[in-house]
Design an enzyme around this catalytic site. Structure first.
Site, PDB file in Angstrom:
ATOM      1  NE  ARG A   1      -2.791   0.987   3.550  1.00 24.34           N
ATOM      2  CZ  ARG A   1      -3.674   0.973   4.562  1.00 24.34           C
ATOM      3  NH1 ARG A   1      -4.903   0.517   4.358  1.00 24.34           N
ATOM      4  NH2 ARG A   1      -3.337   1.379   5.754  1.00 24.34           N
TER       5      ARG A   1
ATOM      6  CE  LYS B   1      11.226  -1.130  11.692  1.00 29.10           C
ATOM      7  NZ  LYS B   1      11.174  -2.564  12.009  1.00 29.10           N
TER       8      LYS B   1
ATOM      9  CD  GLU C   1      -3.333   5.659   6.792  1.00 26.04           C
ATOM     10  OE1 GLU C   1      -4.266   5.426   7.594  1.00 26.04           O
ATOM     11  OE2 GLU C   1      -3.454   6.413   5.819  1.00 26.04           O
TER      12      GLU C   1
ATOM     13  CB  CYS D   1      -5.819   0.105  12.384  1.00 24.83           C
ATOM     14  SG  CYS D   1      -5.851  -0.123  10.608  1.00 24.83           S
TER      15      CYS D   1
ATOM     16  CD  GLU E   1      -5.543   0.317  17.825  1.00 24.65           C
ATOM     17  OE1 GLU E   1      -4.364   0.517  18.130  1.00 24.65           O
ATOM     18  OE2 GLU E   1      -5.907   0.078  16.671  1.00 24.65           O
TER      19      GLU E   1
END
Ligand code: NAP
Length: 475
Positions: free
Chosen positions: A157, A172, A248, A282, A379
């Site tokens: 992406r 990385k 992101e 996410c 999360e």
């Protein structure tokens, strides 16, 4: 398996010979021992990217496009191979891994098409009469840092739009899952990507290595996907050399079921929004709000679906839920459940960590989760559905927006006017309206507030790797 650094088209050990182990989360065995890049290796990768930049940016867009198209075709022929590697290092079940592999390949197809669609515009300065010629140029070397939850897709992406834009990259990958990204390199070579245009630098010293690259003035973009905590650190580091950031970051997605929703469709949607990647996404539904009038029928439907899932080694046939990526993630999920239960939540399914090797946690459904449960504020990143009920539209919008995150929200309703009204009131970069999946290479993926800056995918994703230049002239 490729286990060395990939710099300037060559495979090499770390300059200090350092390595680290990559584990198979299904049985905790060592899958591979991978070279751990140093700051010196990072500088060598930047030298290679720098040396490749002029040639790559001056290739005709059609040529870059055709290389990306070949990458898509080669990837599409090797989906099984990549899916297997994804399952081995990340743990996700085969069907999920196949979904990720196909999604990853699509970024090469999409950006093969975008590479030949760069546009500018011509304006007329109202007072001076000068012409304003606006166009886009490749921004420069991009440093890409990716997480472990989508070992292939989070890389492609970023790589595909960077290459389409004309930028060389140093990537990385996450230390839990570097193997898939390394495996992509022979494929990119075969597709025609020249040496130095894509360099891969696994490293256990992520802070030092990425920090050193961001200090180098040749780096003009840092594109990061990962936690908000690390994103903040990279934003600080990027400030010193004023590097263009694309971030992101984390999410805390609300999933709202109104009383007029199709409850089967909503339960199916929640299966995707919660269980894709066994909750390690996410975009995972983290706070589930169900209207009190339909709470019980909805919960029954959802529990039946969750109970039908089979947990085990993701490589085995018929497995829906693999292990979580590591012990820390599994323990954090278990902690969230224990904390919610201690504060009064009801366990409708699961909730017990199995006593087997591997980082497994079962599909779990909690209802009556109290407002102060930690899982509603952080999360969960695991297969745990935390459900609350609500009474009216305004109340649920306020609850949904009461978070520092703004990545994605989901809502199910039978009334499209309400659907659009509520979507607009939700302060999130993406909304799934009667859909449990928003990811698509053709759509601008990204969040508001502390979920990030910038977008990936779509036309917007390529602009992250470009700079606008304007030429003032007269004729
Ligand atoms: P993470 O801990 O932030 O790590 C992400 C990457 O950053 C890894 O490559 C990691 O390397 C590297 N890193 C860690 N510390 C660093 C530092 N000080 N400087 C530079 N790089 C550093 O995130 P994660 O645990 O892998 O992934 C889970 C997070 O990613 C969740 O919060 C999730 O929401 C987020 N995520 C967001 C999106 C999105 O599109 N918004 C998509 C997927 C995941 P090491 O592995 O070597 O530590």
């Amino acid at each position: 398996m490729k286990t060395q650094l990939y710099i300037g088209g060559r495979w090499q050990d770390a300059s200090d010979g350092g390595t680290f182990d990559v584990l198979n989360p299904a049985d905790e065995s060592v899958l591979a021992t991978v070279a751990s890049g140093t700051v010196a290796d990072a500088m060598a990768a930047l030298d290679a990217a720098d040396a490749a930049f002029d040639d790559w940016r001056s290739r005709k867009p059609r040529e870059r496009s055709e290389i990306l198209r070949r990458a898509f075709e080669l990837f599409s022929k090797r989906l099984e191979h990549f899916a297997r590697l994804i399952t081995l290092e990340n743990g996700k079940a085969r069907a999920d891994a196949m979904g990720e592999a196909a999604y990853s390949a699509e970024f090469f197809r999409w950006y093969a098409e975008e590479a030949v669609r760069t546009e500018g515009h011509l304006g007329h300065a109202p007072a001076s009469g000068a012409r304003i010629l606006v166009h886009q140029k490749p921004a420069g070397i991009a440093v890409l840092v990716t997480p472990w939850n989508f070992p292939a897709a989070m890389g492609t992406r970023k790589i595909a739009p960077a290459l389409a834009a004309g930028c060389p990259v140093v990537i990385k990958p996450a230390s839990e899952t570097p193997l898939t990204m390394l495996e992509l390199m022979p494929l990119l070579e075969e597709a025609g990507v020249p040496p130095g245009v894509v360099n891969v630098l696994p490293s256990r010293s992520s802070g030092a290595v990425v920090g050193a690259m961001l200090k180098d003035p040749r780096v003009r973009v840092v594109s990061f996907t990962g936690s908000t905590e690390v994103g903040r650190k990279l934003l600080h580091a990027a400030a010193d050399t004023v590097v263009k950031p694309a971030m992101e970051l984390g999410g805390n997605a609300p999933f709202i079921v109104f009383e007029d929703a199709d409850l089967d469709a909503a339960a199916d949607g929640l299966m995707v929004a919660k269980m894709r990647n066994q909750g390690e996404a996410c975009t995972a539904a983290n706070r589930i709000y169900v209207h009190e009038a339909v709470e019980e029928p909805f919960v029954e439907r959802y529990v039946a679906r969750m109970a039908a899932l089979k947990m085990g080694n993701g490589l085995e046939e018929g497995i829906d839920v693999g292990p979580l990526v590591n012990a820390e993630t599994r323990d954090k999920v278990a902690h969230f459940v224990d904390d919610a239960v201690a504060k009064g939540a009801t366990v409708r399914l699961g909730g017990q960590r199995p006593n087997v090797p591997g980082f497994f946690y079962p599909p779990t459904v909690l209802t009556k989760v109290p407002d102060d449960a930690e899982c509603l504020h952080d999360e969960i990143f695991g297969p745990v559905a935390a459900i609350q009920s609500f009474r009216d539209e305004r109340e649920v919008i306020e609850k949904a927006n009461a978070t520092i995150y703004g990545l994605v929200a989901y809502l199910y309703t039978g009334d499209m006017r309400r659907g659009l009204r509520v979507s607009e009131a939700l302060d999130f970069g993406m909304v799934g309206l009667n859909r449990g999946l928003v990811s698509d290479p053709a759509a601008p993926f990204g969040g508001t507030k502390q979920s990030g800056l910038g977008r990936e995918g779509a036309k917007e994703g390529m602009l992250e790797f470009m700079e606008t230049q304007y030429i003032s002239t007269t004729w």
